[in-house]
Scaffold this motif. Structure first.
Motif, PDB file in Angstrom:
ATOM      1  N   ARG A 166       0.827  -1.202   0.000  1.00  0.00           N
ATOM      2  CA  ARG A 166       0.000   0.000   0.000  1.00  0.00           C
ATOM      3  C   ARG A 166       0.862   1.254   0.000  1.00  0.00           C
ATOM      4  NH1 ARG A 166      -4.723  -2.948   1.537  1.00  0.00           N
ATOM      5  NH2 ARG A 166      -5.969  -1.177   0.827  1.00  0.00           N
ATOM      6  N   ASP A 186      -5.610   6.103   0.618  1.00  0.00           N
ATOM      7  CA  ASP A 186      -4.917   5.105  -0.191  1.00  0.00           C
ATOM      8  C   ASP A 186      -4.812   5.652  -1.609  1.00  0.00           C
ATOM      9  OD1 ASP A 186      -4.326   2.829  -1.846  1.00  0.00           O
ATOM     10  OD2 ASP A 186      -4.925   1.538  -0.184  1.00  0.00           O
ATOM     11  N   ARG A 189      -6.046   3.321  -4.516  1.00  0.00           N
ATOM     12  CA  ARG A 189      -7.489   3.085  -4.567  1.00  0.00           C
ATOM     13  C   ARG A 189      -8.280   4.382  -4.568  1.00  0.00           C
ATOM     14  NH1 ARG A 189      -4.522  -0.541  -2.558  1.00  0.00           N
ATOM     15  NH2 ARG A 189      -4.997  -2.779  -2.625  1.00  0.00           N
ATOM     16  N   ARG A 193      -8.980   4.669   3.739  1.00  0.00           N
ATOM     17  CA  ARG A 193      -8.880   3.326   4.267  1.00  0.00           C
ATOM     18  C   ARG A 193      -8.403   3.381   5.726  1.00  0.00           C
ATOM     19  NH1 ARG A 193     -11.298   2.343   0.311  1.00  0.00           N
ATOM     20  NH2 ARG A 193     -10.986   0.657  -1.218  1.00  0.00           N
TER      21      ARG A 193
END
Length: 314
Positions: A166, A186, A189, A193
């Protein structure tokens, strides 16, 4: 007039209130002259307290940060809070340090505070932490990245064992349910998160700097209440509740979605189906299980057990 040691402690207590004090204000508070205040400030500086002074009509005295940590003055409530917090622990690698600090504080506690701490400890049941404690160096590294606005890179293991790499813009560290969590953006994404810090392995060096975003949902606390269960517990339930969403808001954790004026959909996470059964039972409102089948099966088993209990006779 107070004796010098007692007056110095009172002066130090005022300066620790994180505000600027004029010499006149301090003199009036302590019942002395401004000349005495200047002399007492000098004594505090000799003891290692970095008291800054600014001249002029908007000047005054302020306690600043120094190169070394001088002795601290705590009021009764602050002293009790420090002792209880050190007893609680919760961060691996700091057990010995916490014990040393606890010993020093308890050694100088006056009798009245010892009784308060003892009463509190005797009244509170401290259950052991369920999950692994996070390493102190991880918390330090993450908090430093938050302050410096530096992107974090780390390997992460989700609750179902899946591994991923990540890249996250860290926002806040959160202590919740005896565990530590990182809330961040994130970048891969393009969404917020929440990560358990004991499941991440930091990679160095940190990534590029970033500009801090507004908290998710405009309120970090509300966001965590709505989403935290996804990270804390592996089981997911979806229920149709025959009550308005407004009636349940503030009473339950999870996500509430209105269906109509009289019903809503409630999505929640838990560590066991028995906990879900207990929670919905306490609401005392009709509901239907939409998913998963395992929850419906568990409720049928519990229902049969309860029904059998009502028909039992000695």
């Amino acid at each position: 007039m107070r004796e010098t040691p007692g007056r110095l402690l009172r002066l130090l207590s005022l300066l620790q209130m994180h505000r600027d004090w004029s010499g006149t204000d301090l003199a009036e508070r302590l019942g002395v002259t401004t000349r005495t205040i200047r002399r007492d400030v000098g004594r505090l500086r000799e003891l290692g307290y970095p008291v800054h002074a600014a001249l002029g009509p908007i000047g005054g005295y302020r306690l600043g940060a120094g190169a070394e940590l001088p002795p601290l003055l705590l009021d009764d409530d602050e002293a009790v809070a420090v002792v209880v917090g050190l007893h609680a622990g919760g961060v691996s690698g700091l057990e010995e340090v916490s014990l040393r600090a606890l010993t020093k504080v308890e050694q100088v506690l006056p009798s009245r505070l010892r009784h308060r701490v003892a009463a509190l400890e005797a009244s509170v049941l401290a259950l052991p932490a369920r999950g692994p404690a996070v390493a102190a160096e991880v918390l330090t590294a993450v908090s430093s990245a938050i302050r410096a606005a530096e992107t974090l890179r780390f390997d992460y293991v989700s609750h179902d064992g899946r591994e991923s790499r990540r890249t996250v813009e860290p926002h806040r560290l959160v202590s919740w349910g005896r565990r530590w969590y990182l809330v961040g953006w994130d970048t891969d994404r393009a969404d917020w998160r929440t990560f358990r810090t004991d499941r991440l392995a930091l990679r160095t060096p940190n990534g590029p700097r970033f500009g801090h975003r507004e908290p998710p949902d405009g309120d970090l606390t509300a966001y965590l209440k709505r989403t935290m269960g996804r990270e804390m517990w592996p089981l997911r339930a979806r229920l149709k509740v025959h009550a308005p969403a407004s009636e349940l808001a503030g009473r339950v954790e999870g996500e509430l979605t209105p269906i109509d004026e009289r019903t809503c959909r409630w999505e929640l996470a838990s560590e066991s189906w028995d906990v879900v059964a207990f929670v919905v039972g306490m609401l005392d409102v009709p509901f239907e299980v939409e998913s998963p089948p395992e929850l419906a099966e568990r409720l049928r088993a519990l229902s049969a057990r309860y029904a059998a209990a009502t028909s039992w006779t000695p």
